[in-house]
Motif scaffolding. Structure first.
Motif, PDB file in Angstrom:
ATOM      1  N   LEU A   1      46.159   8.949 -16.130  1.00  0.00           N
ATOM      2  CA  LEU A   1      46.049  10.381 -16.433  1.00  0.00           C
ATOM      3  C   LEU A   1      47.040  10.794 -17.526  1.00  0.00           C
ATOM      4  O   LEU A   1      46.738  11.615 -18.378  1.00  0.00           O
TER       5      LEU A   1
ATOM      6  N   LYS B   1      46.154  20.326 -27.475  1.00  0.00           N
ATOM      7  CA  LYS B   1      47.216  20.446 -28.484  1.00  0.00           C
ATOM      8  C   LYS B   1      47.249  21.868 -29.017  1.00  0.00           C
ATOM      9  O   LYS B   1      46.214  22.481 -29.242  1.00  0.00           O
TER      10      LYS B   1
ATOM     11  N   LEU C   1      40.935  13.009 -30.089  1.00  0.00           N
ATOM     12  CA  LEU C   1      40.343  12.002 -29.212  1.00  0.00           C
ATOM     13  C   LEU C   1      39.782  12.698 -27.966  1.00  0.00           C
ATOM     14  O   LEU C   1      40.290  13.733 -27.555  1.00  0.00           O
ATOM     15  N   ASN C   2      38.771  12.105 -27.362  1.00  0.00           N
ATOM     16  CA  ASN C   2      38.138  12.655 -26.158  1.00  0.00           C
ATOM     17  C   ASN C   2      37.494  14.022 -26.404  1.00  0.00           C
ATOM     18  O   ASN C   2      37.564  14.917 -25.569  1.00  0.00           O
TER      19      ASN C   2
ATOM     20  N   ARG D   1      44.246  17.244 -18.520  1.00  0.00           N
ATOM     21  CA  ARG D   1      44.358  17.136 -19.981  1.00  0.00           C
ATOM     22  C   ARG D   1      45.142  18.295 -20.563  1.00  0.00           C
ATOM     23  O   ARG D   1      45.192  19.380 -19.996  1.00  0.00           O
ATOM     24  N   LYS D   2      45.714  18.031 -21.703  1.00  0.00           N
ATOM     25  CA  LYS D   2      46.502  19.045 -22.389  1.00  0.00           C
ATOM     26  C   LYS D   2      45.823  19.303 -23.726  1.00  0.00           C
ATOM     27  O   LYS D   2      45.425  18.377 -24.418  1.00  0.00           O
TER      28      LYS D   2
ATOM     29  N   LEU E   1      44.037   7.583 -24.654  1.00  0.00           N
ATOM     30  CA  LEU E   1      43.055   6.730 -23.975  1.00  0.00           C
ATOM     31  C   LEU E   1      41.741   7.493 -23.891  1.00  0.00           C
ATOM     32  O   LEU E   1      41.727   8.685 -23.601  1.00  0.00           O
ATOM     33  N   GLN E   2      40.640   6.779 -24.148  1.00  0.00           N
ATOM     34  CA  GLN E   2      39.339   7.429 -24.061  1.00  0.00           C
ATOM     35  C   GLN E   2      38.881   7.513 -22.605  1.00  0.00           C
ATOM     36  O   GLN E   2      39.067   6.566 -21.837  1.00  0.00           O
ATOM     37  N   ILE E   3      38.280   8.625 -22.260  1.00  0.00           N
ATOM     38  CA  ILE E   3      37.890   8.876 -20.876  1.00  0.00           C
ATOM     39  C   ILE E   3      36.939   7.798 -20.352  1.00  0.00           C
ATOM     40  O   ILE E   3      37.055   7.347 -19.218  1.00  0.00           O
ATOM     41  N   GLU E   4      36.024   7.321 -21.205  1.00  0.00           N
ATOM     42  CA  GLU E   4      35.084   6.275 -20.777  1.00  0.00           C
ATOM     43  C   GLU E   4      35.812   5.074 -20.183  1.00  0.00           C
ATOM     44  O   GLU E   4      35.357   4.452 -19.239  1.00  0.00           O
TER      45      GLU E   4
ATOM     46  N   ASP F   1      31.572  17.509 -20.451  1.00  0.00           N
ATOM     47  CA  ASP F   1      32.962  17.495 -19.978  1.00  0.00           C
ATOM     48  C   ASP F   1      33.921  18.103 -21.007  1.00  0.00           C
ATOM     49  O   ASP F   1      34.892  18.769 -20.637  1.00  0.00           O
TER      50      ASP F   1
ATOM     51  N   ILE G   1      45.673   9.858 -20.851  1.00  0.00           N
ATOM     52  CA  ILE G   1      44.625  10.783 -21.291  1.00  0.00           C
ATOM     53  C   ILE G   1      45.253  12.091 -21.754  1.00  0.00           C
ATOM     54  O   ILE G   1      44.876  12.652 -22.778  1.00  0.00           O
ATOM     55  N   ARG G   2      46.235  12.559 -21.006  1.00  0.00           N
ATOM     56  CA  ARG G   2      46.900  13.808 -21.336  1.00  0.00           C
ATOM     57  C   ARG G   2      47.483  13.771 -22.738  1.00  0.00           C
ATOM     58  O   ARG G   2      47.416  14.734 -23.480  1.00  0.00           O
ATOM     59  N   HIS G   3      48.029  12.618 -23.106  1.00  0.00           N
ATOM     60  CA  HIS G   3      48.623  12.512 -24.438  1.00  0.00           C
ATOM     61  C   HIS G   3      47.625  12.006 -25.472  1.00  0.00           C
ATOM     62  O   HIS G   3      48.025  11.538 -26.546  1.00  0.00           O
ATOM     63  N   ALA G   4      46.333  12.058 -25.112  1.00  0.00           N
ATOM     64  CA  ALA G   4      45.266  11.648 -26.034  1.00  0.00           C
ATOM     65  C   ALA G   4      45.470  10.230 -26.567  1.00  0.00           C
ATOM     66  O   ALA G   4      45.367   9.965 -27.759  1.00  0.00           O
TER      67      ALA G   4
END
Lengths: 230, 129
Positions: free
Chosen positions: B21, A228, A166-167, A225-226, B29-32, A173, B24-27
């Motif tokens: 945050l 994986k 994801l992201n 962000r981390k 949630l989408q950044i948008e 970015d 997002i860190r744990h993937a």
């Protein structure tokens, strides 16, 4: 090295034939796939009629979703690298060879950049590009001369990471995040054409929203962000 | 704007930011989607740290107290967000419907094709006998 050219296409009925025919006729050594992103025009129909290699999304996902579809396909079919290639003819296939060489040298991401050898012209659009470049430089201490170039090539490891996470949109970015996390990225000079048919997606309002999003994302969010472990 | 209220607003903004945050860190949630909430939390903090901004705005629009002005701004912002989300929600539901229908219809078409093939095979075997 098996390379897949991923061509996301949204309402590109005027351009798609020209782009794909050139690839098929003059660059048969590369494989390609058109990802029709739920176009409301005849893009899919034209591709089917001409027998192009096509993945037809039933609904519109947007560029990130469409491109990720191509990467998933590349991942499943075990390609060694994949390149994002515009369906409107802006990108030139003659630069793909030099980019593949860089992947072979071991780079994770290769950007087809307009400004390696040439200077950035002064325009509103390039002001945006320069701002993003500066933001990336602040957070990663690396210089990317053409962060907004849509012509990016990804190595095998990157294909997997982009396909499954994801992201990981194909935007500056994500590049900034990966640079910060230790991915190796390089740029290769690649001139681009002006688009011949159809309208650009970026209107003034959209450009401002895009810029705000990119700057907040690069300067702030990406720091938290981390990645994986792979 | 009272001191306590300002502190509450700042703490609420901080918690929101941290939570977003973390997602997002744990993937997760989408950044948008995160950017709206980060800007929103940032604005609330700025209002709380520099109450003069609000006081000036309150005078300019002729309202009684700055806190009313803060509420009004927050309500307006959230209403616009809600409205936009309703539109997105509706579009998403339509996409989901189209996807489900297409999937089911493709499956049905494939079944019919299989059926036809089987019938063809059977009649072929009959002819051979």
């Amino acid at each position: 090295m098996k390379c897949l050219i991923i061509i996301p296409a949204y309402n590109e009925e005027k351009n798609i034939v020209r782009v794909v025919e050139e690839l098929q006729n003059q660059y048969p050594q590369y494989e390609y796939v058109v990802i029709n992103d739920g176009s409301s025009d005849n893009t899919a129909k034209i591709c089917r009629k001409n027998g192009y290699n096509l993945i037809d999304l039933p609904v519109n996902l947007g560029l990130a979703g469409a491109f990720q579809t191509g990467l998933k396909y590349a991942y499943i079919k075990k390609y060694d690298c994949a390149i994002q290639f515009d369906a409107d003819g802006q990108h030139r296939p003659e630069f793909i060879g030099a980019m593949i060489k860089k992947i072979e040298e071991g780079y994770d991401i290769v950007i087809g950049s307009r400004f390696v050898e040439k200077k950035k012209p002064k325009s509103m659009r390039m002001l945006g590009s320069a701002l993003i470049s500066t933001a990336m430089r602040i957070t990663t201490r690396c210089k990317v001369k053409d962060p907004t170039s849509g012509m990016r090539m990804f190595s095998k490891n990157m294909i997997k990471e982009f396909a499954l996470s994801l992201n990981y949109g194909p935007e500056p970015d994500t590049i900034s995040f990966l640079l910060k996390q230790g991915a190796t990225i390089t740029e290769v000079q690649a001139d681009m054409e002006e688009r011949i048919e159809g309208e650009s997606y970026l209107t003034l309002g959209r450009s401002i929203t895009y810029m705000a999003r990119m700057l907040i994302s690069i300067l702030f969010i990406q720091n938290f962000r981390k990645r994986k472990s792979r | 704007m009272g001191f306590i209220l300002r502190i509450i607003l700042i703490i609420a903004s901080l918690i929101t930011t941290l939570y977003i945050l973390r997602r997002i860190r744990h993937a997760k949630l989408q950044i948008e989607y995160a950017i709206f909430w980060l800007i929103f939390a940032g604005m609330l903090s700025i209002i709380s740290i520099f109450p003069n901004l609000m006081i000036r705005l309150t005078r300019a629009v002729g309202m009684q107290s700055p806190i009313n002005c803060v509420f009004l701004l927050v309500i307006f912002t959230l209403m616009i967000k809600l409205f936009m989300q309703t539109i997105e929600h509706s579009q998403l539901e339509d996409k989901l419907k189209q996807l489900t229908q297409r999937l089911a219809i493709e499956e049905k078409l494939r079944e019919e094709e299989r059926e036809e093939l089987r019938e063809l095979k059977e009649s072929l075997e009959k002819v051979q006998k």
